[in-house]
Motif scaffolding. Structure first.
Motif, PDB file in Angstrom:
ATOM      1  N   LEU A 196      11.500  15.664  -6.970  1.00 15.13           N
ATOM      2  CA  LEU A 196      12.078  14.356  -7.243  1.00 15.13           C
ATOM      3  C   LEU A 196      11.596  13.320  -6.233  1.00 15.13           C
ATOM      4  CD1 LEU A 196      14.122  12.752  -8.968  1.00 15.13           C
ATOM      5  CD2 LEU A 196      15.873  13.401  -7.298  1.00 15.13           C
ATOM      6  N   GLY A 197      11.100  12.212  -6.759  1.00 17.38           N
ATOM      7  CA  GLY A 197      10.687  11.080  -5.932  1.00 17.38           C
ATOM      8  C   GLY A 197      11.700   9.962  -6.089  1.00 17.38           C
ATOM      9  N   PRO A 198      11.289   8.727  -5.831  1.00 14.45           N
ATOM     10  CA  PRO A 198      12.207   7.601  -5.952  1.00 14.45           C
ATOM     11  C   PRO A 198      12.766   7.449  -7.370  1.00 14.45           C
ATOM     12  CG  PRO A 198      10.261   6.954  -4.743  1.00 14.45           C
ATOM     13  CD  PRO A 198       9.990   8.320  -5.309  1.00 14.45           C
ATOM     14  N   LEU A 232      12.263  -0.928 -13.937  1.00  8.68           N
ATOM     15  CA  LEU A 232      12.393  -0.278 -15.236  1.00  8.68           C
ATOM     16  C   LEU A 232      13.838   0.042 -15.574  1.00  8.68           C
ATOM     17  CD1 LEU A 232       9.318   2.125 -15.137  1.00  8.68           C
ATOM     18  CD2 LEU A 232       9.529  -0.085 -16.308  1.00  8.68           C
ATOM     19  N   TYR A 233      14.583   0.534 -14.594  1.00 13.36           N
ATOM     20  CA  TYR A 233      15.977   0.888 -14.857  1.00 13.36           C
ATOM     21  C   TYR A 233      16.785  -0.323 -15.321  1.00 13.36           C
ATOM     22  CZ  TYR A 233      20.777   2.229 -14.393  1.00 13.36           C
ATOM     23  OH  TYR A 233      22.100   2.444 -14.657  1.00 13.36           O
ATOM     24  N   ALA A 256      15.589   5.840 -14.164  1.00 15.73           N
ATOM     25  CA  ALA A 256      14.139   5.640 -14.203  1.00 15.73           C
ATOM     26  C   ALA A 256      13.612   6.075 -12.850  1.00 15.73           C
ATOM     27  CB  ALA A 256      13.801   4.178 -14.474  1.00 15.73           C
ATOM     28  N   GLY A 257      12.546   6.831 -12.850  1.00 22.50           N
ATOM     29  CA  GLY A 257      12.026   7.290 -11.576  1.00 22.50           C
ATOM     30  C   GLY A 257      10.782   8.130 -11.719  1.00 22.50           C
ATOM     31  N   PHE A 258      10.482   8.816 -10.644  1.00 21.43           N
ATOM     32  CA  PHE A 258       9.241   9.562 -10.536  1.00 21.43           C
ATOM     33  C   PHE A 258       9.488  10.966 -10.003  1.00 21.43           C
ATOM     34  CE2 PHE A 258       8.213   5.121 -10.186  1.00 21.43           C
ATOM     35  CZ  PHE A 258       7.079   4.986 -10.963  1.00 21.43           C
ATOM     36  N   GLN A 313       0.799  -1.221   0.000  1.00 23.72           N
ATOM     37  CA  GLN A 313       0.000   0.000   0.000  1.00 23.72           C
ATOM     38  C   GLN A 313       0.839   1.281   0.000  1.00 23.72           C
ATOM     39  OE1 GLN A 313      -3.420  -0.108  -0.312  1.00 23.72           O
ATOM     40  NE2 GLN A 313      -2.966  -2.274  -0.629  1.00 23.72           N
ATOM     41  N   ASP A 314       2.133   1.170   0.295  1.00 23.31           N
ATOM     42  CA  ASP A 314       2.970   2.356   0.413  1.00 23.31           C
ATOM     43  C   ASP A 314       3.380   2.864  -0.966  1.00 23.31           C
ATOM     44  OD1 ASP A 314       4.668   3.990   2.532  1.00 23.31           O
ATOM     45  OD2 ASP A 314       5.924   3.621   0.764  1.00 23.31           O
ATOM     46  N   LEU A 315       2.983   4.103  -1.271  1.00 24.35           N
ATOM     47  CA  LEU A 315       3.256   4.688  -2.580  1.00 24.35           C
ATOM     48  C   LEU A 315       4.746   4.812  -2.859  1.00 24.35           C
ATOM     49  CD1 LEU A 315       2.191   6.124  -5.148  1.00 24.35           C
ATOM     50  CD2 LEU A 315       2.258   8.250  -3.829  1.00 24.35           C
ATOM     51  N   VAL A 316       5.515   5.285  -1.897  1.00 24.36           N
ATOM     52  CA  VAL A 316       6.956   5.479  -2.106  1.00 24.36           C
ATOM     53  C   VAL A 316       7.652   4.140  -2.326  1.00 24.36           C
ATOM     54  CG1 VAL A 316       9.088   6.351  -1.084  1.00 24.36           C
ATOM     55  CG2 VAL A 316       6.974   7.656  -0.848  1.00 24.36           C
ATOM     56  N   ALA A 317       7.297   3.138  -1.558  1.00 23.10           N
ATOM     57  CA  ALA A 317       7.889   1.808  -1.745  1.00 23.10           C
ATOM     58  C   ALA A 317       7.579   1.271  -3.137  1.00 23.10           C
ATOM     59  CB  ALA A 317       7.374   0.839  -0.680  1.00 23.10           C
ATOM     60  N   ASN A 318       6.350   1.458  -3.582  1.00 22.34           N
ATOM     61  CA  ASN A 318       5.972   0.987  -4.917  1.00 22.34           C
ATOM     62  C   ASN A 318       6.720   1.740  -6.006  1.00 22.34           C
ATOM     63  OD1 ASN A 318       4.224  -1.107  -4.236  1.00 22.34           O
ATOM     64  ND2 ASN A 318       2.497   0.280  -4.008  1.00 22.34           N
ATOM     65  N   MET A 319       6.840   3.051  -5.865  1.00 20.04           N
ATOM     66  CA  MET A 319       7.570   3.823  -6.871  1.00 20.04           C
ATOM     67  C   MET A 319       9.039   3.415  -6.904  1.00 20.04           C
ATOM     68  SD  MET A 319       5.911   7.668  -6.809  1.00 20.04           S
ATOM     69  CE  MET A 319       6.300   7.972  -5.097  1.00 20.04           C
TER      70      MET A 319
END
Length: 83
Positions: A59-61, A37-38, A47-49, A24-30
């Motif tokens: 900048l995210g993960p 992908l990388y 590759a990131g978000f 359920q954790d968005l950051v872990a999933n990203m």
């Protein structure tokens, strides 16, 4: 890519689905998606978000290289502040 692109992307979609299933954790999933992908895509240096926070792209993960931390809505004409 050893197999054709359609097969490769179908496999990536399965891997992403499996890794995010039940998480359920968005950051872990990203973070996990960016890693998949990388390492799976050729000729990609990162590759990131980016996340939208207070009208800016932040900048995210990411996997591998570093990136810009924040894009203001007017910077470089890349982002107009709309979601």
């Amino acid at each position: 890519m050893a197999e054709n692109k359609k097969q490769h992307y179908a496999q990536l979609a399965q891997q992403v689905g499996a890794i995010v299933a039940g998480e359920q954790d968005l950051v872990a999933n990203m973070a996990n998606i960016s890693a998949i992908l990388y390492w799976a895509l050729e000729k990609v240096n990162w590759a990131g978000f980016y996340l939208v926070k207070e009208g800016q792209l932040v900048l995210g993960p990411i996997s591998r290289a570093t990136g810009l931390h924040t894009y203001s809505h007017w910077q470089g004409g890349v982002w107009n502040g709309r979601v």
